[in-house]
Motif scaffolding. Structure first.
Motif, PDB file in Angstrom:
ATOM      1  N   UNK A  53      37.227  73.281  38.535  1.00 47.02           N
ATOM      2  CA  UNK A  53      36.057  73.857  38.815  1.00 47.02           C
ATOM      3  C   UNK A  53      35.051  72.126  39.911  1.00 47.02           C
ATOM      4  N   UNK A  54      35.732  71.366  39.515  1.00 43.87           N
ATOM      5  CA  UNK A  54      34.850  69.817  40.237  1.00 43.87           C
ATOM      6  C   UNK A  54      35.833  68.965  41.483  1.00 43.87           C
ATOM      7  N   UNK A  55      35.543  68.762  42.466  1.00 45.30           N
ATOM      8  CA  UNK A  55      35.343  68.156  43.835  1.00 45.30           C
ATOM      9  C   UNK A  55      36.226  66.523  42.049  1.00 45.30           C
ATOM     10  N   UNK A  56      37.360  65.481  43.883  1.00 43.28           N
ATOM     11  CA  UNK A  56      37.032  64.562  43.575  1.00 43.28           C
ATOM     12  C   UNK A  56      36.619  63.412  43.137  1.00 43.28           C
ATOM     13  N   UNK A  57      35.720  63.176  43.616  1.00 38.95           N
ATOM     14  CA  UNK A  57      34.242  62.407  43.210  1.00 38.95           C
ATOM     15  C   UNK A  57      33.775  62.535  42.195  1.00 38.95           C
ATOM     16  N   UNK A  58      33.500  63.974  41.864  1.00 38.13           N
ATOM     17  CA  UNK A  58      32.812  64.379  40.720  1.00 38.13           C
ATOM     18  C   UNK A  58      33.708  63.838  39.581  1.00 38.13           C
ATOM     19  N   UNK A  61      33.416  60.181  39.495  1.00 36.97           N
ATOM     20  CA  UNK A  61      32.644  59.696  38.507  1.00 36.97           C
ATOM     21  C   UNK A  61      32.675  60.242  37.315  1.00 36.97           C
ATOM     22  N   UNK A  62      33.163  60.480  35.983  1.00 37.91           N
ATOM     23  CA  UNK A  62      32.955  60.986  35.262  1.00 37.91           C
ATOM     24  C   UNK A  62      34.297  60.172  34.296  1.00 37.91           C
ATOM     25  N   UNK A  63      35.627  59.845  34.127  1.00 41.58           N
ATOM     26  CA  UNK A  63      36.573  59.598  34.019  1.00 41.58           C
ATOM     27  C   UNK A  63      36.357  57.473  33.744  1.00 41.58           C
ATOM     28  N   UNK A  64      35.257  57.219  35.094  1.00 44.33           N
ATOM     29  CA  UNK A  64      34.602  55.784  34.503  1.00 44.33           C
ATOM     30  C   UNK A  64      33.408  55.767  33.854  1.00 44.33           C
ATOM     31  N   UNK A  78      43.292  61.333  30.493  1.00 44.19           N
ATOM     32  CA  UNK A  78      42.785  61.132  30.833  1.00 44.19           C
ATOM     33  C   UNK A  78      43.433  62.487  31.325  1.00 44.19           C
ATOM     34  N   UNK A  79      43.435  63.698  32.129  1.00 46.57           N
ATOM     35  CA  UNK A  79      43.915  65.144  32.487  1.00 46.57           C
ATOM     36  C   UNK A  79      43.153  64.982  33.995  1.00 46.57           C
ATOM     37  N   UNK A  80      44.404  64.390  35.036  1.00 47.61           N
ATOM     38  CA  UNK A  80      44.664  64.857  36.044  1.00 47.61           C
ATOM     39  C   UNK A  80      45.092  66.038  37.013  1.00 47.61           C
TER      40      UNK A  80
END
Ligand code: NGF
Length: 292
Positions: A53-58, A61-64, A78-80
């Motif tokens: 339910x998230x966009x790429x920017x979100x 930001x979480x991964x970082x 990391x699930x991509x």
């Protein structure tokens, strides 16, 4: 004690009430997993992370934030995976550059893709990145069931090193474990940890370990020591807990119980539920009964 089998929490994402991502809450959950749960690793950006339910920017930001906060203390996966293959590839590169040592990708869902298309998707995701991938197999949510021979075909790519196996098919799990002794097989259903251990999985990844890691670890230790009755007793308590969580709406309830434990886990993202008074009371009762 030093266990060979690893326990990973499927990390949740904290949201603000307006459905924006709360990175401070994410940090707090990473800390709790490291400092209190003594977890071996985190699976970031999965179902429990509400990532679809998230966009790429979100997602970035979480991964970082997670890798910064973890600072090398634990394993991170990391699930991509994404229905948008370009996004999956972009995220695979992004997390690899950040320093994630393993990626994972859900089987592509919704369009009833053929196996040839699924295979193309996986080979594309890993093609240009210097990283290794775990297949995320979760047939109940994706509708995609891979056969033993299809797993074998995916494993022809040396960068594909394992499976996150969220499936109640223990016949297939036994077949997979024994045909691929060198692959990493991580079990995904927390309520079936004990039978998965019996089939010699390499570890487990799950949502409820965010708050029940201590009991799950004790079960793994008991299993390792051959104390099967103790492992069963612990699984029974965990399953009472999981049953209560599911009845109370699992994702928001996990966050509410974490709040009782002092972790600012925030809200779920709509259309997941925001808590109502009954749910809040239910979560308090779960905390008191199993975790206090
Ligand atoms: O939430 C689900 C949906 N499964 C999780 C886990 O397999 C998903 C499982 O822990 C996951 O790891 C992720 O990608 O975030 C369940 O919540 C738990 O066993 C209770 O049923 O199936």
């Amino acid at each position: 004690e030093q266990l060979m089998k690893k326990l990973y929490s499927a990390l949740m994402t904290a949201f603000n009430e307006d459905n924006t991502v709360d990175l401070q809450g994410v940090r707090a959950m990473v800390r709790y997993n490291i400092d209190v749960n003594h977890i071996d690793g985190l699976y970031v950006g999965g179902s429990t992370g509400e990532a679809f339910m998230l966009n790429t920017v979100e997602k970035k930001a979480i991964f970082k934030t997670v890798i910064e906060e973890a600072n090398g203390a634990i394993d991170l996966i990391a699930q991509v995976g994404s229905l948008n293959l370009e996004e999956a590839k972009e995220l695979a590169q992004y997390v690899t550059d950040l320093g994630y040592k393993t990626i994972s990708a859900v089987t592509p869902f919704y369009y009833n893709f053929s196996f040839a298309q699924i295979k193309h998707y996986y080979n594309e995701i890993v093609k240009d990145v210097d990283n290794q991938l775990i297949i995320y197999s979760i047939p109940a949510l994706t509708g995609v069931s891979l056969s033993i021979d299809q797993f074998a075909e995916l494993f022809e790519n040396p960068k594909i090193i394992g499976i996150k196996y969220t499936n109640a098919d223990f016949y297939l799990l036994e077949r997979v474990r024994n045909r691929f002794p060198d692959k990493l097989i991580l079990s995904g259903f927390d309520e079936m940890l004990l039978p998965a251990l019996a089939l010699n999985v390499d570890g487990a990844i799950g949502s409820t370990y965010n708050l029940n890691a201590k009991r799950a670890k004790a079960e793994m230790v008991a299993f390792d020591a051959g104390d099967i009755q103790k492992a069963r007793d612990l699984q029974q308590v965990s399953n009472d807990l999981i049953t209560d969580l599911i009845q109370n709406d699992i994702y928001p309830s996990l966050k509410l119980v974490l709040q009782e434990l002092g972790v600012p886990a925030g809200f779920c993202k709509e259309p997941m539920s925001h808590p109502n008074p009954d749910m809040i009371a239910g979560a308090k009762a779960i905390y008191t009964k199993y975790l206090k």
